[in-house]
Design an enzyme around this catalytic site. Sequence first.
Site, PDB file in Angstrom:
ATOM      1  N   ARG A 293     -10.974  -6.770   8.350  1.00  0.00           N
ATOM      2  CA  ARG A 293     -11.129  -8.113   7.610  1.00  0.00           C
ATOM      3  C   ARG A 293     -11.280  -9.147   8.809  1.00  0.00           C
ATOM      4  O   ARG A 293     -10.592 -10.320   8.457  1.00  0.00           O
ATOM      5  CB  ARG A 293     -10.371  -8.167   6.397  1.00  0.00           C
ATOM      6  CG  ARG A 293      -9.047  -8.429   6.774  1.00  0.00           C
ATOM      7  CD  ARG A 293      -8.227  -9.501   5.859  1.00  0.00           C
ATOM      8  NE  ARG A 293      -6.965  -9.374   5.888  1.00  0.00           N
ATOM      9  CZ  ARG A 293      -5.898 -10.051   5.120  1.00  0.00           C
ATOM     10  NH1 ARG A 293      -6.557 -10.789   4.147  1.00  0.00           N
ATOM     11  NH2 ARG A 293      -4.791  -9.978   5.323  1.00  0.00           N
TER      12      ARG A 293
ATOM     13  N   LYS B  86     -10.986 -14.761  10.141  1.00  0.00           N
ATOM     14  CA  LYS B  86     -10.291 -13.674   9.382  1.00  0.00           C
ATOM     15  C   LYS B  86     -10.790 -13.921   7.691  1.00  0.00           C
ATOM     16  O   LYS B  86     -10.658 -14.849   7.220  1.00  0.00           O
ATOM     17  CB  LYS B  86      -8.772 -13.914   9.543  1.00  0.00           C
ATOM     18  CG  LYS B  86      -7.761 -12.879   9.004  1.00  0.00           C
ATOM     19  CD  LYS B  86      -6.439 -13.264   9.350  1.00  0.00           C
ATOM     20  CE  LYS B  86      -5.239 -12.287   8.807  1.00  0.00           C
ATOM     21  NZ  LYS B  86      -4.089 -12.610   9.099  1.00  0.00           N
TER      22      LYS B  86
ATOM     23  N   ASP C 192       0.424  -2.579  15.324  1.00  0.00           N
ATOM     24  CA  ASP C 192      -0.940  -3.056  15.481  1.00  0.00           C
ATOM     25  C   ASP C 192      -0.658  -4.713  15.301  1.00  0.00           C
ATOM     26  O   ASP C 192      -1.799  -5.657  15.550  1.00  0.00           O
ATOM     27  CB  ASP C 192      -1.944  -2.596  14.297  1.00  0.00           C
ATOM     28  CG  ASP C 192      -1.321  -2.506  13.026  1.00  0.00           C
ATOM     29  OD1 ASP C 192      -0.237  -1.886  12.907  1.00  0.00           O
ATOM     30  OD2 ASP C 192      -1.536  -3.189  12.251  1.00  0.00           O
TER      31      ASP C 192
HETATM   32  P1  AMP Z   1      -2.101  -5.790   8.105  1.00  0.00           P
HETATM   33  O1  AMP Z   1      -1.014  -5.183   7.683  1.00  0.00           O
HETATM   34  O2  AMP Z   1      -2.333  -7.155   7.721  1.00  0.00           O
HETATM   35  O3  AMP Z   1      -1.640  -5.905   9.534  1.00  0.00           O
HETATM   36  O4  AMP Z   1      -3.621  -5.040   8.002  1.00  0.00           O
HETATM   37  C1  AMP Z   1      -3.595  -3.694   8.541  1.00  0.00           C
HETATM   38  C2  AMP Z   1      -4.972  -3.155   8.243  1.00  0.00           C
HETATM   39  O5  AMP Z   1      -5.628  -3.346   7.037  1.00  0.00           O
HETATM   40  C3  AMP Z   1      -5.995  -4.217   9.300  1.00  0.00           C
HETATM   41  O6  AMP Z   1      -6.798  -2.988   9.831  1.00  0.00           O
HETATM   42  C4  AMP Z   1      -6.838  -4.814   8.437  1.00  0.00           C
HETATM   43  O7  AMP Z   1      -7.891  -5.111   9.087  1.00  0.00           O
HETATM   44  C5  AMP Z   1      -6.814  -3.973   7.150  1.00  0.00           C
HETATM   45  N1  AMP Z   1      -7.104  -4.675   6.083  1.00  0.00           N
HETATM   46  C6  AMP Z   1      -6.111  -5.548   5.441  1.00  0.00           C
HETATM   47  N2  AMP Z   1      -6.946  -6.291   4.517  1.00  0.00           N
HETATM   48  C7  AMP Z   1      -8.101  -5.858   4.293  1.00  0.00           C
HETATM   49  C8  AMP Z   1      -9.125  -6.154   3.243  1.00  0.00           C
HETATM   50  N3  AMP Z   1      -9.116  -6.801   2.503  1.00  0.00           N
HETATM   51  N4  AMP Z   1     -10.219  -5.563   3.681  1.00  0.00           N
HETATM   52  C9  AMP Z   1     -10.422  -4.634   4.378  1.00  0.00           C
HETATM   53  N5  AMP Z   1      -9.507  -4.351   5.491  1.00  0.00           N
HETATM   54  C10 AMP Z   1      -8.318  -4.943   5.297  1.00  0.00           C
HETATM   55 MG    MG Z   2      -2.449  -7.034  11.058  1.00  0.00          MG
END
Ligand code: AMP
Ligand code: MG
Length: 465
Positions: A71, A91, A230
């Site tokens: 995203r 974002k 990540d």
């Molecule tokens: P985070 O836990 O925020 O670091 O996110 C982990 C992964 O989930 C990352 O690869 C984000 O791009 C993906 N992600 C989080 N929210 C969304 C969303 N609403 N749509 C698509 N991918 C998402």
């Molecule tokens: Mg992240």
Amino acid sequence: MPTAVREPRLVVFNEPLARGLGLDAEGFTKADPAEVAALFAGNRLPEGAEPLAQAYAGHQFGRFTVLGDGRAILLGEQRAPDGRLWDIQLKGPGRTPYSRGGDGRAAVGPMLREYLISEAMHALGIPTTRSLAVVATGEPVFREQTLPGAVLTRVAASHLRVGTFEYAAASGDRAVLEALFEYAAARHDPGLEPGAERPLEWLRAVAERQASLLARWIGVGFVHGVMNTDNMAISGETIDYGPCAFLDAYSPGMVFSSIDHQGRYAFANQPRIAQWNLARLAEAVLPLLDEDETRAVEKANGVLEMFPTRFREHWLAGMRAKLGLAEEEPEDAALVDALLEDMQSRQADFTNTFLDLTMKDPAAEWDADTEEFRAWRRRWMERRLRERGPAETSQERMRRSNPAYIPRNARVEEALEAAAKDGDLEPFGKLLDVVRNPYAHDRDLPRYSAPPPADTPRYRTYCGT
Ligand code: AMP
Ligand code: MG
């Protein structure tokens, strides 16, 4: 490509940041608001933009997964007037090839949260990604509830993560790993000596930035909340403001994130997790460290084993500054530990304890004082007498190291709720002004410095995804 949204409306714009980047900040404020909103929503691309979603992998709560910008879309890079290069990323701009089941969208509340906390971190002097703008999309996003959608523009020294290297390593293609290493080294560590040990020295530089960053977090009571590989940037910037929060009462085991059931990312566990994440980075680049695998592992371990020492040195330097100490004495660490133990037993407010030590007469009797804390202050006063510099210098050091204002959890929630539910940005604007001036000790804003009442339930945070 970003997916256009229905009705973009600019919610906040970071003028000082825009100026620092060499963007026409005044132009933005004078331009047609609809044009500006269209730009920061991804409806209209800036000239020269070549949008892309980056691939990466990562260990999430210890488990390896292939991820990527699900995203987020990188618009491009901006060369600031000082010569530094910055990534500019949207974002929440819609689906990408990495979105899996997700919608690629973000909500107003969490994006304003990232804007606010990253501004607070920056003002505290802590390396962080920044936020250039938040746009409301005029479209709903569907989570547990229906929420108003938003796009945040994130500015970062780069978006290279530990997980980017894990992705390259997992590809099994050495040329990919080498190309990524060369790119990262050129971007963040151009001063490294050429030669066979360059990858090792690069790893050391990355680890050193993390040791310093973690000491800064610990020094202000910051809990990141989701230190997956990540979410650890090679640049040494704080990145990903999902479930983060600041300590009120000092509690080493504090966890805010609703999904961190094991306390993996608890406050005092963060340096250990940083080291664990660096071990994953070292594994990823192992083939670059030495042709011989055993020697490569030995080299990597040399860097990793130094991490706790380097962290502790940064931490102690920071804590000395918080206590107004410039000289180094062997008993200083014990002095700090004694204070922290006392704070833990009293559940003393982290920020305000150091603030009181900065602003109050330590020899006087304080409200709700204890015999133990008074005894500790006497010990500290004796130690301060052995400082060679003038007392004003020591107090000045404390003022620079002990914020009067952090983003208090209750104030953050209140501001985000007003903004997201009622479209009322006034509480957000006020709070932003306060946390952008964390060392304004002469400002008297008790509403923003007060710890929560004793019976307040534990603050809970969510990943906002
Ligand atoms: P985070 O836990 O925020 O670091 O996110 C982990 C992964 O989930 C990352 O690869 C984000 O791009 C993906 N992600 C989080 N929210 C969304 C969303 N609403 N749509 C698509 N991918 C998402
Ligand atoms: Mg992240």
